[in-house]
Structures are given as C-alpha cells and as structure tokens.
Scaffold this active site. Structure first.
Site, short mmCIF file in Angstrom:
data_model
loop_
_atom_site.label_atom_id
_atom_site.label_comp_id
_atom_site.label_asym_id
_atom_site.label_seq_id
_atom_site.Cartn_x
_atom_site.Cartn_y
_atom_site.Cartn_z
N ARG A 117 22.82 -2.89 1.36
CA ARG A 117 23.23 -2.88 -0.05
C ARG A 117 22.81 -1.57 -0.75
NH1 ARG A 117 25.51 -6.80 1.63
NH2 ARG A 117 25.96 -8.75 0.56
N SER B 259 26.52 -12.01 -5.19
CA SER B 259 25.05 -12.10 -5.11
C SER B 259 24.45 -11.34 -6.28
CB SER B 259 24.54 -11.45 -3.83
OG SER B 259 25.14 -12.05 -2.71
N GLU C 175 21.06 -6.95 -7.85
CA GLU C 175 22.06 -6.29 -7.01
C GLU C 175 23.16 -5.59 -7.83
OE1 GLU C 175 24.90 -5.63 -4.46
OE2 GLU C 175 24.96 -7.80 -4.19
N1 EPU Z 1 20.46 -20.73 1.23
C1 EPU Z 1 19.92 -21.84 0.64
N2 EPU Z 1 20.33 -22.17 -0.64
C2 EPU Z 1 21.24 -21.43 -1.31
C3 EPU Z 1 21.79 -20.27 -0.70
C4 EPU Z 1 21.38 -19.94 0.58
O1 EPU Z 1 19.10 -22.54 1.20
O2 EPU Z 1 21.55 -21.79 -2.45
C5 EPU Z 1 20.06 -20.39 2.60
C6 EPU Z 1 21.21 -20.63 3.57
O3 EPU Z 1 21.25 -21.94 4.03
C7 EPU Z 1 20.91 -19.66 4.69
C8 EPU Z 1 20.27 -18.49 3.96
O4 EPU Z 1 19.79 -19.00 2.71
O5 EPU Z 1 19.97 -20.19 5.57
C9 EPU Z 1 21.22 -17.33 3.77
O6 EPU Z 1 22.36 -17.79 3.03
P1 EPU Z 1 23.85 -17.22 3.30
O7 EPU Z 1 24.15 -17.22 4.75
O8 EPU Z 1 24.77 -17.96 2.39
O9 EPU Z 1 23.80 -15.71 2.92
P2 EPU Z 1 22.99 -14.96 1.79
O10 EPU Z 1 21.87 -14.24 2.43
O11 EPU Z 1 22.67 -15.89 0.69
C10 EPU Z 1 24.33 -12.71 2.08
C11 EPU Z 1 25.03 -11.72 1.19
C12 EPU Z 1 26.39 -12.27 0.75
C13 EPU Z 1 27.21 -12.51 2.02
C14 EPU Z 1 26.46 -13.51 2.91
C15 EPU Z 1 27.14 -13.70 4.25
C16 EPU Z 1 23.27 -10.50 0.05
C17 EPU Z 1 22.56 -10.23 -1.23
N3 EPU Z 1 24.20 -11.45 0.02
O12 EPU Z 1 24.08 -13.88 1.29
O13 EPU Z 1 27.02 -11.25 -0.03
O14 EPU Z 1 28.50 -13.03 1.70
O15 EPU Z 1 25.14 -13.00 3.22
O16 EPU Z 1 26.99 -12.55 5.02
O17 EPU Z 1 22.97 -9.85 1.06
C18 EPU Z 1 27.54 -10.47 -2.22
O18 EPU Z 1 26.93 -9.45 -1.93
O19 EPU Z 1 28.08 -10.62 -3.35
C19 EPU Z 1 27.60 -11.57 -1.24
C20 EPU Z 1 28.16 -12.73 -1.53
#
Ligand code: EPU
Length: 337
Positions: free
Chosen positions: A166, A236, A332
């Site tokens: 990012r 995010s 972000e």
């Molecule tokens: N999780 C929770 N509760 C929540 C959200 C997430 O427990 O409310 C847990 C999930 O179960 C999982 C972990 O946290 O174990 C990671 O969640 P997820 O796979 O949904 O991905 P993220 O880390 O929350 C990142 C990116 C997203 C991208 C997804 C998929 C960042 C800041 N965000 O989210 O990017 O779509 O991975 O690759 O790195 C964006 O930048 O706008 C965005 C949506």
C-alpha cells in the site's frame, strides 16, 4: 491575463466516500496537451494543485482552493511482446475494473486477482493496489508521469516507484510533484491462476480461465465489501499493521486464532479488520459514520457528514484498538488539499 478558464465544480459525488466538496477550479484534460495547458495556467496564476482519479481512496475537504485536475485521457491498447507476453498501455482515466474485465475477457493473465478494485488506472500505482495475494507492482513494467512544476513527461521503472505494501514513491518523495498519465502492464497469454489467498481456490474449478478467477474475486468482494454506489466508503480505511515479533507473540498467546502473516524482515503483519472486529466495533454506528458490519476494515458514510467528523470517528476506532491490543492503526485513504 485571459478570463479564468477553469470554472468551479461541485465534487460531492467525485469521491466514493461522498463527502461534500467544492473545487475552486476544475479541469478534466482529455490529452497530454490539455493537461500541460492546465498546469501552465495553474502555474501562471499561482494556483495550488490537487489531483483526482476515481476518488476511491481519497478524503475530500469541504473546499479545495486552486485547481483540481482529474485526468480524462482514457485510451488503452495491447502491444504484442515476446512469445506469450503482451504489453498493455492504459491511460490515467481508464476505469481500473473495466480494464481488468476486458483483459480477462481476452484471456490475458496478470490482473485477474485485482478485479473490482474501484478507481482509475492513474491512481492504482499510488497505493500499489493489491488484493488476493497480488499487487499491481508485480505486473507493472513502466509508467509515464508529467512533472507538475514544468509539464515535462518522463518514464519511470517499477524500481524507481519504490513500491511496498500500500505504498510507493508517489506517497513520499514524489507526492504532489507528478501526475501519473499512463501505465504499461506486462501480461501473458499463458498463465496460472494464483489462488493461494483465503478461500479463492474453493471458488473456482480446475484450471480456471482468467475470467473465471475474475468472477470468483468479484463474488468474494461483493460478499464482504460494501458497493460504494449504495453505501459510501473508501474500501479499507486502515492498513494492515506490521508489528514487532514480540508483540505478535504476546497477542497470539492470548488468542492463537489471530490471523498473522510473518514478514521477510522478521516482523508480523496483522489483520486490522480482525483487530477492529475483536475490539467489538464491527457494525458500530456513530452519527453519520459507521464500521461496516461485514468487513470491519471499512468505514462507511451514511450521508450528511464531513471529513472532520470522519477523521474523528476513525480516531476513536483506532484508539479502541490501541487500548485493547497495543497496536497502532494507520489510515489508508489519502487526505486531499
Ligand atoms: N477479519 C475479521 N473480521 C473482519 C474483517 C476481517 O475477523 O471484520 C479477518 C478475516 O477473517 C481474515 C483476516 O481478518 O482472517 C483478513 O481479512 P481479509 O482476507 O478480508 O482481508 P483484509 O486483510 O481485511 C486486505 C486488503 C483488501 C483486500 C483483501 C483481500 C488491506 C488494507 N486491505 O483486507 O483491500 O481486498 O485483503 O486481498 O490490505 C482495500 O484496500 O480497499 C481493500 C479492500
């Protein structure tokens, strides 16, 4: 001096957060020459500059003085390369997801995991968009910029862009100094699906096409992420924090289920969404803003609020996470103006 050529513009619907915003002057150049003319005008009149893309990762203030430029050149084309390789040229104003759909439709591999990320191509390198185990930097071959100070064009290699998670040189040393005008992507006619992230593999059949991967990614995103056309948001709102190993170990001792991703430098990346969720904040609503009820990493705007109120709300969310886990969250989306 000639009459003022770039009239004011209401930008309240120009960002996916839907925050009210008036630009003092606005230009949507449809060519490099128009862009250079707008920059020359701003220089001559001493106007500060703000750049706008699809507005999907941006917090707009109520008033933007000077000139707001939203590049509107929106052509893209494919150039055959060596063997199975192809180069895709995409101008700044091309809608990223439309490009991803078209490329997958042509059977090209490389951008399929990045489907449904909102925004324009010109903004994609700034935060090095990434999702489902892939980042833009992995397919970017070069990009063209125009220097805001003198209107001169230049090409940059990915190394010069200093991409990180990012992050890029456009958030640091080159912030406010260049406008990205064109991307060159290096894609392939033959490829292999990258299905290692989350439950992506379970959503496609054996040997999927790029289009099947795109459809699976879109389905996952639609399940979890609010559609900005229905509920204003900027994706995010916080980066996933990278913490020292000792802190990650202490937190894992309290909850071994905590998602954690060891980094090459020994530190550990945590999931900000999980931390917010476990702080009991998922679905929280305060005034005009809330924490999304299906993905706690996304802050949503119900309408009627201001940028200052959003930042104060985000501050409260971050403070609760800091108090509970000792982890500082970093915003972000960028602040304009
Ligand atoms: N999780 C929770 N509760 C929540 C959200 C997430 O427990 O409310 C847990 C999930 O179960 C999982 C972990 O946290 O174990 C990671 O969640 P997820 O796979 O949904 O991905 P993220 O880390 O929350 C990142 C990116 C997203 C991208 C997804 C998929 C960042 C800041 N965000 O989210 O990017 O779509 O991975 O690759 O790195 C964006 O930048 O706008 C965005 C949506």
């Amino acid at each position: 001096m000639n009459p003022v050529p770039y009239p004011p513009r209401d930008l309240s619907s120009a960002s996916t957060l839907g925050l009210p915003c008036m630009a003092e002057h606005f230009a949507a150049p449809a060519s490099l020459a128009e862009l250079q003319a707008a920059l020359a005008e701003a220089r001559a009149r001493g106007w500060p500059l703000t750049l706008l893309g699809g507005g999907s990762n941006l917090i707009l203030p109520e008033r933007l003085s000077g000139l707001v430029i939203r590049p509107a050149m929106a052509g893209w084309w494919v150039e055959e390369g060596e063997g199975d390789r192809v180069r895709v040229h995409a101008e700044a104003g091309v809608v990223w997801h439309d490009l991803v759909m078209a490329l997958a439709g042509q059977g090209l591999w490389g951008t399929e995991n990045l489907a449904l990320i909102p925004g324009h191509c010109g903004a994609a390198p700034i935060q090095n968009i990434g999702a489902y185990g892939v980042e833009l930097s992995e397919v970017l071959e070069a990009l063209q910029v125009v220097d805001l100070a003198d209107g001169r064009e230049a090409w940059m290699t990915p190394q010069a862009c200093a991409f990180g998670y990012r992050d890029s040189v456009f958030k640091g040393r080159l912030a406010g100094r260049v406008v990205i005008t064109r991307l060159v992507l290096n894609l392939s006619r033959r490829g292999e699906a990258r299905l290692g992230y989350g439950d992506l593999a379970g959503r496609v059949g054996k040997d999927p096409t790029p289009l099947e991967v795109v459809e699976a990614v879109c389905a996952i995103r639609r399940d979890k992420l609010p559609d900005p056309a229905r509920l204003a948001n900027a994706g995010s709102f916080f980066k996933n924090p990278v913490v020292e190993a000792a802190l990650a170990e202490r937190l894992l001792a309290l909850d071994p289920e905590m998602p954690h991703f060891p980094q090459p430098d020994g530190r550990v990346k945590l999931a900000a969404g999980w931390l917010i969720d476990q702080s009991g904040l998922k679905g929280l609503c305060e005034g005009h803003f809330g924490v999304h009820d299906r993905q706690a990493l996304v802050l949503v705007h119900f309408g009627g609020g201001s940028a200052a109120e959003l930042l104060a709300f985000a501050e409260r969310v971050a403070r609760r996470v800091l108090e509970r886990f000792g982890v500082a969250l970093e915003r972000e989306p960028r602040l304009a103006g």
